[in-house]
Design a protein around this motif. Structure first.
Motif, PDB file in Angstrom:
ATOM      1  N   GLN A  58      -0.673  -1.358 -15.447  1.00 29.46           N
ATOM      2  CA  GLN A  58      -1.201  -0.248 -14.665  1.00 29.46           C
ATOM      3  C   GLN A  58      -1.107  -0.536 -13.171  1.00 29.46           C
ATOM      4  OE1 GLN A  58      -5.249   0.713 -15.596  1.00 29.46           O
ATOM      5  NE2 GLN A  58      -5.240   2.628 -14.448  1.00 29.46           N
ATOM      6  N   SER A  59      -1.375  -1.761 -12.786  1.00 26.79           N
ATOM      7  CA  SER A  59      -1.271  -2.137 -11.379  1.00 26.79           C
ATOM      8  C   SER A  59       0.162  -2.003 -10.892  1.00 26.79           C
ATOM      9  CB  SER A  59      -1.768  -3.573 -11.180  1.00 26.79           C
ATOM     10  OG  SER A  59      -1.556  -4.001  -9.858  1.00 26.79           O
ATOM     11  N   ALA A  60       1.125  -2.406 -11.739  1.00 26.75           N
ATOM     12  CA  ALA A  60       2.535  -2.291 -11.356  1.00 26.75           C
ATOM     13  C   ALA A  60       2.942  -0.836 -11.197  1.00 26.75           C
ATOM     14  CB  ALA A  60       3.411  -2.983 -12.399  1.00 26.75           C
ATOM     15  N   THR A  61       2.455   0.022 -12.100  1.00 28.00           N
ATOM     16  CA  THR A  61       2.780   1.443 -12.004  1.00 28.00           C
ATOM     17  C   THR A  61       2.194   2.066 -10.750  1.00 28.00           C
ATOM     18  OG1 THR A  61       2.838   1.580 -14.427  1.00 28.00           O
ATOM     19  CG2 THR A  61       2.670   3.652 -13.223  1.00 28.00           C
ATOM     20  N   GLN A  62       0.971   1.700 -10.410  1.00 25.26           N
ATOM     21  CA  GLN A  62       0.349   2.240  -9.204  1.00 25.26           C
ATOM     22  C   GLN A  62       1.069   1.767  -7.940  1.00 25.26           C
ATOM     23  OE1 GLN A  62      -3.727   1.014  -9.561  1.00 25.26           O
ATOM     24  NE2 GLN A  62      -4.273   2.661 -10.976  1.00 25.26           N
ATOM     25  N   SER A  63       1.579   0.543  -7.955  1.00 23.40           N
ATOM     26  CA  SER A  63       2.297   0.028  -6.781  1.00 23.40           C
ATOM     27  C   SER A  63       3.611   0.754  -6.560  1.00 23.40           C
ATOM     28  CB  SER A  63       2.550  -1.472  -6.943  1.00 23.40           C
ATOM     29  OG  SER A  63       1.337  -2.196  -6.977  1.00 23.40           O
ATOM     30  N   SER A  64       4.134   1.430  -7.586  1.00 25.83           N
ATOM     31  CA  SER A  64       5.403   2.147  -7.427  1.00 25.83           C
ATOM     32  C   SER A  64       5.279   3.296  -6.434  1.00 25.83           C
ATOM     33  CB  SER A  64       5.875   2.674  -8.781  1.00 25.83           C
ATOM     34  OG  SER A  64       4.970   3.642  -9.286  1.00 25.83           O
ATOM     35  N   ASP A  65       4.067   3.817  -6.231  1.00 24.38           N
ATOM     36  CA  ASP A  65       3.880   4.899  -5.260  1.00 24.38           C
ATOM     37  C   ASP A  65       4.322   4.479  -3.865  1.00 24.38           C
ATOM     38  OD1 ASP A  65       2.858   6.423  -7.292  1.00 24.38           O
ATOM     39  OD2 ASP A  65       0.764   6.068  -6.781  1.00 24.38           O
ATOM     40  N   MET A  66       4.137   3.199  -3.549  1.00 22.17           N
ATOM     41  CA  MET A  66       4.526   2.712  -2.234  1.00 22.17           C
ATOM     42  C   MET A  66       6.040   2.806  -2.059  1.00 22.17           C
ATOM     43  SD  MET A  66       3.571  -0.929  -0.419  1.00 22.17           S
ATOM     44  CE  MET A  66       3.801  -1.756  -1.994  1.00 22.17           C
ATOM     45  N   GLY A  67       6.788   2.474  -3.109  1.00 22.25           N
ATOM     46  CA  GLY A  67       8.239   2.577  -3.028  1.00 22.25           C
ATOM     47  C   GLY A  67       8.708   4.010  -2.885  1.00 22.25           C
ATOM     48  N   VAL A  68       8.084   4.933  -3.629  1.00 24.74           N
ATOM     49  CA  VAL A  68       8.463   6.347  -3.542  1.00 24.74           C
ATOM     50  C   VAL A  68       8.161   6.891  -2.145  1.00 24.74           C
ATOM     51  CG1 VAL A  68       7.980   8.655  -4.426  1.00 24.74           C
ATOM     52  CG2 VAL A  68       8.155   6.735  -6.008  1.00 24.74           C
ATOM     53  N   GLU A  69       6.983   6.580  -1.619  1.00 19.88           N
ATOM     54  CA  GLU A  69       6.609   7.082  -0.295  1.00 19.88           C
ATOM     55  C   GLU A  69       7.534   6.528   0.783  1.00 19.88           C
ATOM     56  OE1 GLU A  69       2.578   5.972   0.168  1.00 19.88           O
ATOM     57  OE2 GLU A  69       1.817   7.431  -1.303  1.00 19.88           O
ATOM     58  N   ARG A  70       7.904   5.254   0.678  1.00 19.28           N
ATOM     59  CA  ARG A  70       8.793   4.668   1.679  1.00 19.28           C
ATOM     60  C   ARG A  70      10.174   5.321   1.617  1.00 19.28           C
ATOM     61  NH1 ARG A  70       8.392  -0.488   3.995  1.00 19.28           N
ATOM     62  NH2 ARG A  70       6.197  -0.303   3.406  1.00 19.28           N
ATOM     63  N   ALA A  71      10.678   5.588   0.414  1.00 18.07           N
ATOM     64  CA  ALA A  71      11.988   6.215   0.277  1.00 18.07           C
ATOM     65  C   ALA A  71      11.980   7.656   0.784  1.00 18.07           C
ATOM     66  CB  ALA A  71      12.421   6.169  -1.191  1.00 18.07           C
ATOM     67  N   VAL A  72      10.925   8.406   0.470  1.00 14.81           N
ATOM     68  CA  VAL A  72      10.841   9.802   0.925  1.00 14.81           C
ATOM     69  C   VAL A  72      10.783   9.863   2.449  1.00 14.81           C
ATOM     70  CG1 VAL A  72       9.384  11.848   0.932  1.00 14.81           C
ATOM     71  CG2 VAL A  72       9.824  10.656  -1.206  1.00 14.81           C
ATOM     72  N   THR A 144      14.181  -4.012  -1.443  1.00 13.24           N
ATOM     73  CA  THR A 144      12.979  -4.717  -1.898  1.00 13.24           C
ATOM     74  C   THR A 144      11.963  -4.806  -0.776  1.00 13.24           C
ATOM     75  OG1 THR A 144      14.302  -6.025  -3.452  1.00 13.24           O
ATOM     76  CG2 THR A 144      12.096  -6.822  -2.936  1.00 13.24           C
ATOM     77  N   LEU A 145      10.732  -4.440  -1.092  1.00  8.60           N
ATOM     78  CA  LEU A 145       9.632  -4.494  -0.129  1.00  8.60           C
ATOM     79  C   LEU A 145       8.891  -5.821  -0.268  1.00  8.60           C
ATOM     80  CD1 LEU A 145       8.178  -0.880  -0.605  1.00  8.60           C
ATOM     81  CD2 LEU A 145       9.901  -1.662   1.034  1.00  8.60           C
ATOM     82  N   PRO A 146       8.118  -6.215   0.749  1.00  9.63           N
ATOM     83  CA  PRO A 146       7.332  -7.450   0.634  1.00  9.63           C
ATOM     84  C   PRO A 146       6.325  -7.369  -0.516  1.00  9.63           C
ATOM     85  CG  PRO A 146       7.459  -6.720   2.925  1.00  9.63           C
ATOM     86  CD  PRO A 146       8.026  -5.611   2.098  1.00  9.63           C
ATOM     87  N   VAL A 147       5.986  -8.507  -1.068  1.00 12.81           N
ATOM     88  CA  VAL A 147       5.031  -8.573  -2.175  1.00 12.81           C
ATOM     89  C   VAL A 147       3.677  -8.043  -1.698  1.00 12.81           C
ATOM     90  CG1 VAL A 147       3.889 -10.086  -3.834  1.00 12.81           C
ATOM     91  CG2 VAL A 147       6.259 -10.529  -3.152  1.00 12.81           C
ATOM     92  N   ASP A 148       3.068  -7.161  -2.513  1.00 10.00           N
ATOM     93  CA  ASP A 148       1.797  -6.573  -2.105  1.00 10.00           C
ATOM     94  C   ASP A 148       0.631  -7.488  -2.454  1.00 10.00           C
ATOM     95  OD1 ASP A 148       1.428  -6.330  -4.822  1.00 10.00           O
ATOM     96  OD2 ASP A 148       1.671  -4.165  -4.883  1.00 10.00           O
ATOM     97  N   ALA A 149      -0.589  -7.034  -2.157  1.00 12.41           N
ATOM     98  CA  ALA A 149      -1.784  -7.863  -2.358  1.00 12.41           C
ATOM     99  C   ALA A 149      -2.030  -8.179  -3.820  1.00 12.41           C
ATOM    100  CB  ALA A 149      -3.008  -7.161  -1.753  1.00 12.41           C
TER     101      ALA A 149
END
Length: 224
Positions: A58-72, A144-149
């Motif tokens: 679940q944490s990995a899925t939630q972190s995917s929002d950061m990738g989508v927002e950065r790409a958009v 690839t983005l930096p590793v999150d918290a």
């Protein structure tokens, strides 16, 4: 007196036999309780492990929002970029159309981008994980983005949903329909019809790898 001795001699083996049966039953009960305890402990450990894995997923899925927002955000920025013709410095700027062609990360470009779509091979039933490693990573298309918290590594790839690179009008792109709208003029009997340009679809594929090798894929399609 003789009868009393005979009676005591007959009772002694029976008591010894009863004591043996009680000891055997006690051992059986103890073994059964030990097995039940072991089974309960394994069940609890398995449940905790499953709950932990679900939490990481679940944490990995939630972190995917950061990738989508950065790409958009990057796509919107590129779609608004303009250029000035050196031969006509006084002319107004025109759209740079950077998204018409492929972009490779490097220099002023932070991310790679492909102006045509690419998918896993349906004939061999290739998975996205295999396609990601064999094609996207091998061709340096992964951003690839930096590793999150939370310890998740977010990577994403942007594909324009077109058959090939170039002008979307000539590249067989998937896009929204061209809409027509009318604006009323001073004369009620006449109006001006305006064509609303269609928007091209872009697919953002995000891969998140977290602790315990938790891997999650998320895709988003945006129209710009």
């Amino acid at each position: 007196m003789l009868n009393s001795k005979l009676h005591e001699a007959a009772v002694a083996p029976v008591r010894q036999q009863q004591r043996g049966i009680v000891l055997l039953l006690a051992i059986i009960v103890l073994v059964a309780m030990s097995l039940a305890t072991i089974g309960l402990m394994r069940s609890v450990l398995t449940s905790n492990r499953v709950a932990g894995n679900l939490a990481f997923q679940q944490s990995a899925t939630q972190s995917s929002d950061m990738g989508v927002e950065r790409a958009v955000a990057w796509l919107e920025q590129k779609s608004r970029e303009q250029t000035i013709d050196p031969a006509k410095p006084t002319a107004p700027p025109t759209p740079a159309n950077k998204l018409f062609g492929n972009i490779t990360a490097g220099g002023a470009e932070p991310y790679s981008y492909r102006a045509s779509r690419a998918d896993p091979d349906p004939v061999t039933q290739q998975t996205w994980e295999a396609f990601w490693n064999a094609t996207l990573v091998a061709n340096n298309l992964v951003n690839t983005l930096p590793v999150d918290a939370a310890g998740n590594t977010v990577s994403f790839v942007i594909h324009r949903l077109c058959a090939f690179a170039g002008d979307p009008l000539a590249s067989n792109c998937e896009s929204s329909a061209t809409l027509s709208s009318s604006t009323q003029t001073s004369s009620k009997s006449s109006g001006i019809k305006l064509l609303v340009p269609s928007q091209t679809y872009y697919r953002i594929t995000v891969r998140v790898q977290g602790p315990r090798n938790a891997v999650s894929f998320v895709q988003a399609v945006v129209a710009i």
